[in-house]
Design an enzyme around this catalytic site. Structure first.
Site, PDB file in Angstrom:
ATOM      1  N   VAL A  46       0.837  -1.196   0.000  1.00 48.40           N
ATOM      2  CA  VAL A  46       0.000   0.000   0.000  1.00 48.40           C
ATOM      3  C   VAL A  46       0.878   1.255   0.000  1.00 48.40           C
ATOM      4  O   VAL A  46       0.557   2.249  -0.668  1.00 48.40           O
ATOM      5  CB  VAL A  46      -0.955   0.014   1.226  1.00 48.40           C
ATOM      6  CG1 VAL A  46      -1.747   1.314   1.283  1.00 48.40           C
ATOM      7  CG2 VAL A  46      -1.892  -1.180   1.185  1.00 48.40           C
ATOM      8  N   CYS A  47       1.989   1.215   0.716  1.00 49.75           N
ATOM      9  CA  CYS A  47       2.851   2.390   0.889  1.00 49.75           C
ATOM     10  C   CYS A  47       3.268   3.048  -0.426  1.00 49.75           C
ATOM     11  O   CYS A  47       3.140   4.270  -0.557  1.00 49.75           O
ATOM     12  CB  CYS A  47       4.068   2.040   1.724  1.00 49.75           C
ATOM     13  SG  CYS A  47       3.655   1.429   3.374  1.00 49.75           S
ATOM     14  N   PRO A  48       3.741   2.299  -1.426  1.00 51.96           N
ATOM     15  CA  PRO A  48       4.152   2.992  -2.649  1.00 51.96           C
ATOM     16  C   PRO A  48       2.990   3.666  -3.372  1.00 51.96           C
ATOM     17  O   PRO A  48       3.184   4.702  -4.019  1.00 51.96           O
ATOM     18  CB  PRO A  48       4.795   1.898  -3.508  1.00 51.96           C
ATOM     19  CG  PRO A  48       4.335   0.617  -2.946  1.00 51.96           C
ATOM     20  CD  PRO A  48       4.040   0.868  -1.497  1.00 51.96           C
ATOM     21  N   GLU A  50       0.464   5.161  -1.917  1.00 49.87           N
ATOM     22  CA  GLU A  50       0.226   6.423  -1.196  1.00 49.87           C
ATOM     23  C   GLU A  50       1.300   7.461  -1.509  1.00 49.87           C
ATOM     24  O   GLU A  50       0.993   8.625  -1.753  1.00 49.87           O
ATOM     25  CB  GLU A  50       0.244   6.182   0.310  1.00 49.87           C
ATOM     26  CG  GLU A  50      -0.891   5.378   0.834  1.00 49.87           C
ATOM     27  CD  GLU A  50      -0.803   5.255   2.337  1.00 49.87           C
ATOM     28  OE1 GLU A  50      -1.810   5.568   2.983  1.00 49.87           O
ATOM     29  OE2 GLU A  50       0.257   4.883   2.870  1.00 49.87           O
ATOM     30  N   LEU A  51       2.550   7.023  -1.480  1.00 42.96           N
ATOM     31  CA  LEU A  51       3.647   7.961  -1.705  1.00 42.96           C
ATOM     32  C   LEU A  51       3.642   8.483  -3.140  1.00 42.96           C
ATOM     33  O   LEU A  51       3.930   9.654  -3.379  1.00 42.96           O
ATOM     34  CB  LEU A  51       4.981   7.312  -1.356  1.00 42.96           C
ATOM     35  CG  LEU A  51       5.137   6.872   0.109  1.00 42.96           C
ATOM     36  CD1 LEU A  51       6.531   6.319   0.351  1.00 42.96           C
ATOM     37  CD2 LEU A  51       4.814   7.979   1.078  1.00 42.96           C
TER      38      LEU A  51
END
Length: 187
Positions: A46-48, A50-51
Site C-alpha cells: 500500500v505504501c508505494p 500512497e507515496l
C-alpha cells in the site's frame, strides 16, 4: 493525550531527496505549512501507492505553501535503494525521512512497539511548528492526497481569520461560521 495544538518535539533525522542525503530537524517544519506522512515500511504494498499519490499532488500542495515529508522506520539508505528500484517511488521529489531510532514515530505517537513500524499517520503542521490536524489509519487502508487540500486550506483560513471556523464539507470560498454567542443553538 492529543497532539493537536502541540509543537513538534525536537528531533534530528537523516533523509533522502533527489539523489542526496540531508539532515532534517523540527526547525525544518517552521516557516511554512508541512504535511508529514508516516507509513509502515519501504518495499511494501500500500505504501508505494500512497507515496506516489502524494508525489502526483506535490505541486498542488506546494502551491498552498506546504512541504511534504514522508517518514518510515527504515533508514535513509533504504529510501534511496527503494527510490532506485521502484517505478512508483522513482517519481518522488519530496523529502523521505528515515526513522530507524523510532524518535519521530514516538514523538508523533504512531509507533507500533510490537512491530517496530509506524502506523499510517498524516499530520498537518502550521508555520509555527504546531500540529493542526492528525489522521491515523489502519495498515491496510491507503490514504488519498486529495483530502489534504481542503484540510490545509481550512487550517490556513482558520489561522488567518480568528473567530471563524470551517463547517463540515467546507470548500475554499464557502461560508464559514463566526464563533459568537449569537450562533449558539442555531445550527
Amino acid at each position: 493525550m492529543s497532539l493537536i495544538g502541540t509543537e513538534v518535539k525536537p528531533f534530528t533525522a537523516e533523509a533522502y531527496q533527489n539523489g542526496k542525503f540531508l539532515t532534517v530537524t523540527e526547525q525544518d517544519f517552521k516557516g511554512k505549512w508541512s504535511v508529514v506522512c508516516f507509513y509502515p515500511a519501504d518495499f511494501t504494498f500500500v505504501c508505494p501507492t500512497e507515496l506516489e499519490d502524494l508525489q502526483n499532488n506535490y505541486e498542488k500542495l506546494k502551491a498552498l505553501g506546504a512541504e511534504v515529508y514522508s517518514v518510515s522506520t527504515d533508514t535513509h539508505f533504504t529510501h534511496k535503494a527503494w527510490h532506485d528500484t521502484s517505478e512508483a517511488i522513482k517519481k518522488i521529489t519530496y523529502i523521505m525521512i528515515g526513522d530507524p531510532s523510532h524518535t519521530l514515530s514516538r514523538n508523533f505517537d504512531v509507533l507500533d512497539e510490537a512491530t517496530g513500524l509506524a502506523d499510517r499517520g498524516t499530520f498537518i503542521i502550521d508555520p509555527d511548528g504546531v500540529i493542526q490536524s492528525v489522521e491515523i489509519s489502519a495498515g491496510g487502508i491507503g490514504r488519498d492526497a486529495d483530502i489534504l487540500f481542503n484540510k490545509i486550506k481550512a487550517a490556513q483560513y482558520v489561522r488567518n481569520h480568528p473567530g471563524e471556523v470551517c463547517p463540515a464539507k467546507w470548500k475554499e470560498g464557502g461560508e464559514t461560521l463566526k464563533t459568537t454567542i449569537d450562533l449558539v443553538g442555531k445550527i
